[in-house]
Scaffold this motif. Structure first.
Motif, PDB file in Angstrom:
ATOM      1  N   ASN A  79      21.700  -2.409   7.497  1.00 54.52           N
ATOM      2  CA  ASN A  79      23.081  -2.842   7.706  1.00 54.52           C
ATOM      3  C   ASN A  79      23.743  -2.073   8.843  1.00 54.52           C
ATOM      4  N   TYR A  80      23.443  -0.798   8.944  1.00 55.71           N
ATOM      5  CA  TYR A  80      23.940  -0.032  10.093  1.00 55.71           C
ATOM      6  C   TYR A  80      23.460  -0.682  11.394  1.00 55.71           C
ATOM      7  N   ALA A  81      22.191  -1.101  11.414  1.00 56.01           N
ATOM      8  CA  ALA A  81      21.623  -1.723  12.608  1.00 56.01           C
ATOM      9  C   ALA A  81      22.309  -3.051  12.924  1.00 56.01           C
ATOM     10  N   LYS A  82      22.524  -3.875  11.901  1.00 54.81           N
ATOM     11  CA  LYS A  82      23.196  -5.163  12.106  1.00 54.81           C
ATOM     12  C   LYS A  82      24.620  -4.964  12.612  1.00 54.81           C
ATOM     13  N   LEU A  83      25.306  -3.992  12.038  1.00 51.69           N
ATOM     14  CA  LEU A  83      26.681  -3.709  12.462  1.00 51.69           C
ATOM     15  C   LEU A  83      26.711  -3.223  13.898  1.00 51.69           C
ATOM     16  N   ALA A  84      25.788  -2.355  14.251  1.00 49.30           N
ATOM     17  CA  ALA A  84      25.725  -1.851  15.633  1.00 49.30           C
ATOM     18  C   ALA A  84      25.473  -2.982  16.619  1.00 49.30           C
ATOM     19  N   ASP A  85      24.580  -3.904  16.270  1.00 48.74           N
ATOM     20  CA  ASP A  85      24.310  -5.044  17.145  1.00 48.74           C
ATOM     21  C   ASP A  85      25.547  -5.906  17.326  1.00 48.74           C
ATOM     22  N   LEU A  86      26.283  -6.148  16.251  1.00 53.36           N
ATOM     23  CA  LEU A  86      27.505  -6.946  16.346  1.00 53.36           C
ATOM     24  C   LEU A  86      28.524  -6.280  17.271  1.00 53.36           C
TER      25      LEU A  86
END
Length: 333
Positions: free
Chosen positions: A202-209
């Motif tokens: 989720n940290y990764a998905k948030l960073a991508d967004l």
């Protein structure tokens, strides 16, 4: 017990661990200093947690100790510590940690006045008893213990000294990498307490967004034992984050000072962000945010918490990425 504040000239505060809890004591220290302007105010703290109090203008001396390894060494070190405290002849001991060890140190200190909370099981060890008031961020709750001294909660800040070496090192690194604090969001996904950790995916998905849908950049900050976590986040991402250089706790504070926002788990770094006046978003898992989130006392601080989540099986802690991203957009504009 009736207190004569005029005879209090030597004060010892006890809060020897961990980093975040020690740092939270810095909020009331200016008020304590004003109440006892001529008194010597010392602070009992363990290594390495003393680093949270270095160069504090309202502390005269740090009384630093280390626990011995093994039962025998522990007992010897504790005897030495109590002997040292008794020799210092404190007039007032304030127990802010409130555990068995601190209560024992308090009653064996030889101090005339021993201050602690009445609603703790060690209340018989104290002859000045304070009452816990409403639950709120712990930096504010620390004031409750001081009520018998005539000190009430006030608007306050947390103090953390960032060394000149740390400031120069981080500023040089920022300049070398063309980083702009106004557009930089700091992620700190690591934690030794896995029940507090938001899902690394989720940290990764948030960073991508953030990278794809805002003009901000993402910096991954890590402690020496957290490198694997940030590398995992990076491996999950479709975009390239900025990997921070290895940092000490003091250098991490210098990094936060340069960032627009911190995104992290519940822990010491979130408290440090209050001292650096860096807005934050923190994820809470098994511990409720009532006492540990700055949001109840300080503006610019936010948290996410889902009481119905199964923290043992749900790595997301019941907190969806989209909800967090919406809050970030609201903060950074």
């Amino acid at each position: 017990m009736k207190i004569n504040t005029e005879e209090i000239q030597k004060i010892l505060i006890i809060q020897y661990q961990p980093f975040g809890d020690v740092l939270l004591n810095t909020g009331y220290l200016p008020a304590l200093r004003r109440k006892f302007p001529t008194a010597k105010i010392d602070f009992l703290v363990r290594k390495p947690y003393h680093n949270a109090l270095l160069e504090n203008p309202d502390i005269d001396e740090l009384v630093i100790f280390q626990n011995g390894k093994g039962t025998k060494d522990y007992l010897l070190e504790r005897i030495k510590l109590i002997s040292n405290i008794r020799k210092r002849k404190y007039d007032l001991v304030i127990d802010q940690i409130r555990n068995t060890g601190s209560a024992q140190i308090t009653i064996l200190s030889g101090a005339k006045y021993r201050l602690g909370l009445v609603n703790q099981r060690w209340r018989s060890y104290y002859n000045l008893k304070a009452e816990r008031k409403k639950l709120r961020y712990y930096s504010a709750m620390k004031f409750d213990t001081l009520a018998p001294l005539g000190i009430e909660e006030e608007k306050h800040k947390l103090f953390f000294h960032i060394s000149q070496d740390s400031t120069e090192k981080i500023k040089n690194w920022f300049n070398e990498n063309n980083l702009s604090g106004d557009k930089l969001i700091c992620f700190s996904p690591g934690t030794p307490v896995k029940g507090k950790q938001w899902d690394l995916a989720n940290y990764a998905k948030l960073a991508d967004l953030i990278i794809e849908k805002t003009d901000c950049r993402v910096l991954l900050l890590w402690a020496p034992n957290e490198k694997e976590d940030v590398e995992t986040v990076k491996s999950f991402m479709e975009n390239e984050p900025i990997m921070a250089l290895p940092t000490t706790f003091n250098e991490a504070a210098a990094v936060l000072k340069e960032c627009r926002l911190l995104v992290c788990n519940d822990g010491g770094l979130n408290h440090l962000s209050v001292a650096t006046e860096t807005p934050s978003i923190a994820f809470f898992g098994k511990h409720k945010p009532t006492r540990w989130s700055p949001a109840s006392v300080f503006k610019g601080y936010h948290h996410f918490y889902n009481e119905s989540a199964d923290y043992n099986s749900d790595k997301s802690l019941g907190i969806p990425v989209e909800q967090v991203f919406s809050k970030i957009k609201e903060i950074v504009g």
